[in-house]
Each structure stands twice: as structure tokens, then as C-alpha cells.
Scaffold this active site. Structure first.
Site, PDB file in Angstrom:
ATOM      1  CG  ASP A  43      -1.962  -1.052   1.230  1.00  0.00           C
ATOM      2  OD1 ASP A  43      -2.290  -1.537   0.135  1.00  0.00           O
ATOM      3  OD2 ASP A  43      -2.454  -1.408   2.317  1.00  0.00           O
ATOM      4  CG  ASN A  75      -5.557  -5.191   4.632  1.00  0.00           C
ATOM      5  OD1 ASN A  75      -4.408  -5.099   5.045  1.00  0.00           O
ATOM      6  ND2 ASN A  75      -6.098  -4.300   3.827  1.00  0.00           N
ATOM      7  CD  GLU A  85      -7.964  -6.411  -3.480  1.00  0.00           C
ATOM      8  OE1 GLU A  85      -8.342  -5.244  -3.328  1.00  0.00           O
ATOM      9  OE2 GLU A  85      -7.019  -6.909  -2.835  1.00  0.00           O
ATOM     10  CG  ASN A  99     -19.347  -2.110   0.057  1.00  0.00           C
ATOM     11  OD1 ASN A  99     -19.962  -2.379  -0.992  1.00  0.00           O
ATOM     12  ND2 ASN A  99     -18.102  -1.656   0.035  1.00  0.00           N
ATOM     13  N   GLY A 122     -21.576   1.048   6.817  1.00  0.00           N
ATOM     14  CA  GLY A 122     -20.734   2.124   7.323  1.00  0.00           C
ATOM     15  C   GLY A 122     -21.238   2.640   8.659  1.00  0.00           C
ATOM     16  N   GLY A 181     -24.488   1.178  10.330  1.00  0.00           N
ATOM     17  CA  GLY A 181     -24.559  -0.112  10.992  1.00  0.00           C
ATOM     18  C   GLY A 181     -24.432  -1.280  10.043  1.00  0.00           C
ATOM     19  CG  ASP A 203      -7.357   5.428   6.917  1.00  0.00           C
ATOM     20  OD1 ASP A 203      -8.180   4.992   6.094  1.00  0.00           O
ATOM     21  OD2 ASP A 203      -6.134   5.482   6.690  1.00  0.00           O
ATOM     22  CB  ALA A 210      -8.031  -1.838   7.316  1.00  0.00           C
ATOM     23  CB  ALA A 211     -13.651  -0.206   8.309  1.00  0.00           C
ATOM     24  N   GLY A 212     -13.657  -2.670   6.456  1.00  0.00           N
ATOM     25  CA  GLY A 212     -14.366  -3.819   5.889  1.00  0.00           C
ATOM     26  C   GLY A 212     -13.597  -5.110   6.033  1.00  0.00           C
ATOM     27  CG  ASP A 213     -10.029  -5.755   3.914  1.00  0.00           C
ATOM     28  OD1 ASP A 213     -10.920  -6.280   3.225  1.00  0.00           O
ATOM     29  OD2 ASP A 213      -9.131  -5.038   3.439  1.00  0.00           O
ATOM     30  CB  THR A 246     -10.268  -0.986  12.057  1.00  0.00           C
ATOM     31  OG1 THR A 246     -10.087  -2.311  12.562  1.00  0.00           O
ATOM     32  CG2 THR A 246      -9.385  -0.803  10.829  1.00  0.00           C
TER      33      THR A 246
END
Length: 367
Positions: free
Chosen positions: A54, A84, A198, A242, A281, A284, A311, A314-317, A351
């Protein structure tokens, strides 16, 4: 019964599947190291996916076309959705306090509640060794990572707006896309297998089918979003999306795409065997599950945990990794989706309070 969540402790013999030549070579190279560091009898989560370096730039705002801005900061870190999520699994299955006290997470597995394997590819460049060592420092088994000659490690350029914490990402897959065709990637002893998009879609679909046939629990986070073939859903136990990914998979638009209950129910009815989770997000999480078939499906909304957003990269991961850990630990008891999603929610909230991607992912005793 068709459509019911599978028992995680019932696994078929998966040893008949052949590993790719490159993967066999990599496993042989690291065989002595892995034998000297025996793992615990904890359940196994295998994360099959991407490894990227990254390049993270923080800015007050995005530049307009033709405009040059001075950034607030620049950092280089390790990431990729696969890596991640593996780090999230690794950290959320052990305590930071023990590592801080001097335990080597790469060799001391006495504290782990889940055994985490990373399956993927890096290039033959200066980033690879440091990347693999970084994963080992988080207690992750890296024998499934192949180092490909004459290839570059994947790269992600991440731009973070400082005020909102929102991010935009440009991805160069490189080694993640270097192995084409149907490559066997799933370890035979995995209880839960986590996938993203990915790496080549054909590899994901092939290995999800193999994992499902071996009665392993399959969790898919379809990011970057793309439409899946209809027969893919029957090989998925848990689908985590998401709002953007949900709209892409459902192929709905406008008001229909914003109807989360309709979108999630539609994805469940396509064949997802246990659980559909839609992360929203700051609003909820919405999830819908079934026990004995679509007729019993019920949707539930869970509010987001309070957090001061710095930031969101990395929230979703982190959410996916936390949920995978919870599912793996629940192998010998009834799985309560609400409990698992609340745990994942708390982890994701911690995170977003820190800058960076992998560096921001919390440990178990920080959640």
C-alpha cells in the site's frame, strides 16, 4: 437439509486434490520451518486472496483535474484485501498483551484461538521478504504464499481525505493475477475458507466449489464488486458485502438498490446457504440468515459502534476477519449470527480510529 448452514466440524478428505507445481515448491521450501513450529489444535481459517503493498497518501481534499496539491503525509505499508483479512483473523484470535510481553507470534501459538493460513502470491522483488515476515509476526502461517519469479508484488495506491477519513484506491494486481486457470489453493484441513475478488474470478469460483465439496465453510467478500454467475451462490455459506457491492451483485438500481432488505433477501434466495451480511458504514449492519430454508429467513439491523473516524481503509477487511474468526470458533456450538456480527462491528470500529490499513487492525484484547 438444502439451504441450511453446514456443521463446521464435518469435513471430507480433501487430500485427493493436487496443488499447483509452484505451490508445492513453496511448501517444500518452508517445510522444515513449519515442522519446527507446530501449530495448536485450534480451528483453521484459510484466507485465499491478494497481497499488495500500500502506498498511502493523506490529503485535505482530492485535487481537481490538472491540479497539484501538497499532501499531508505519505506512508508505505502492507495490505491487499486477502492479507488484511488474514491479519485481522490473526490478531483477533490472540492477545496483543502477550506479544507485547515478549511472545513471538510466529513461533508461539499457545495463545491462539484460531490457526490462520494465508494463501496467495507475491513477486520476486524487494517487498516480498518483508511482507511475508510481517504476516508471520502476526502469527499467520505463510507456507501457502508463493513467490513468483519475474513478477511484481501487487500495488495499491490509496488516497485518504483527512477530514472525513474516506478513501479511494487504485489497484495494480501484478502477482495476484499472474497465475491463470484453475489452481488448487484451499488447504485440506481448513474449517473456514475466506475469499475476495482481488485474484482472478475463475480461481475464486473454482476453489469455492472445491471447498464446498469438502464441506468447508465458505465466506466470500466480493470486492472489488463484480457480477457472479448464478451457480456460484450455492457454494457460499456467508456473503459479506457493502452497499455498493450489494447493488452490483443484485443488479438493481435506484430505489430498489437502496432497499437493503430486498437486496439481501434476493441474494439469500439465489442460494447462499447460511448468511448474507450488508455493511452500511456509520449506519450499521444488516444481516439475514436461514436455518432450514428461505421461508424462515429473517432480517436484522445492528447499529454501528461509536467511533471517531480517522481512516476507513481497513474497516471492511477487519469486519470480515473478525466474523471468520467467530465462525471458526463456533464450530462445536450453535452459531449466533448476531453475536458474531456484533464482535465484527466492534473490531471494525476500533480500526477506523487509527490511520493506515493493516497497521490499524486491532488485537483481541483491544476489542
Amino acid at each position: 437439509m438444502e439451504g441450511s448452514p453446514k456443521s463446521l466440524h464435518k469435513r471430507k478428505d480433501y487430500r485427493g486434490l493436487k496443488l499447483s507445481a509452484a505451490l508445492q515448491a513453496e511448501i517444500a521450501r518452508s517445510k522444515n520451518e513449519s515442522l519446527m513450529s507446530p501449530r495448536s489444535n485450534a480451528p483453521v481459517v484459510a484466507v485465499v486472496g491478494s497481497l499488495n503493498v500500500d502506498f498511502i497518501t493523506r490529503t485535505k481534499r482530492l485535487p481537481e483535474a490538472g491540479e497539484t496539491l501538497t499532501a499531508i503525509s505519505f506512508d508505505i505499508g502492507f495490505g491487499g484485501k486477502g492479507a488484511n483479512q488474514a491479519v485481522a483473523c490473526g490478531r483477533l484470535s490472540r492477545r496483543r498483551s502477550k506479544v507485547a510481553a515478549g511472545a513471538d507470534a510466529s513461533t508461539d501459538h499457545s495463545d491462539e484461538t484460531v490457526n490462520v493460513r494465508m494463501i496467495g502470491a507475491v513477486g520476486d522483488d524487494s517487498f516480498a521478504d518483508d511482507f511475508i515476515r510481517s504476516l508471520q509476526d502476526d502469527g499467520i502461517d505463510t507456507t501457502g504464499i508463493v513467490r513468483l519469479p519475474k513478477q511484481k508484488t501487487g500495488i495499491a495506491n490509496i488516497i485518504v481525505e483527512d477530514e472525513s477519513g474516506e478513501n479511494r484506491i487504485l489497484l495494480a494486481p501484478n502477482a495476484n493475477y499472474a497465475r491463470l486457470g484453475e489452481v488448487d489453493l484451499v488447504p485440506d484441513d481448513a474449517d473456514v475458507v475466506v475469499f475476495q475478488l482481488e485474484i482472478p474470478l475463475e480461481q475464486v469460483l473454482y476453489n469455492m466449489k472445491k471447498a464446498h465439496a469438502a464441506n468447508q465453510y465458505v465466506l466470500l467478500n466480493p470486492a472489488p464488486a463484480q457480477v457472479l454467475p448464478d451457480d456460484a451462490y450455492e457454494n457460499i455459506d456467508c456473503l459479506v458485502v457493502n452497499e455498493t457491492e450489494a447493488a452490483t451483485l443484485s443488479q438493481l438500481s435506484g430505489a430498489e438498490a437502496r432497499d437493503i432488505d430486498r437486496v439481501a433477501t434476493g441474494l439469500l434466495y439465489r442460494g447462499v446457504r447460511h448468511l448474507v451480511v450488508v455493511t452500511l458504514g456509520a449506519k450499521g449492519v444488516y444481516y439475514i440468515s436461514r436455518s432450514d430454508g428461505p421461508a424462515e429467513a429473517q432480517g436484522t439491523f445492528i447499529s454501528a459502534c461509536k467511533a471517531k473516524v480517522v481512516d476507513t481503509t481497513a474497516a471492511g477487511d477487519t469486519f470480515v476477519g473478525a466474523l471468520a474468526v467467530f465462525i471458526a470458533r463456533a464450530k462445536d456450538r450453535t452459531l449466533d449470527p448476531c453475536e458474531g456480527i456484533e464482535f465484527a462491528n466492534r473490531a471494525a470500529a476500533r480500526t477506523v480510529e487509527k490511520p493506515g490499513a493493516m497497521a490499524a487492525i486491532p488485537w483481541l484484547d483491544e476489542v
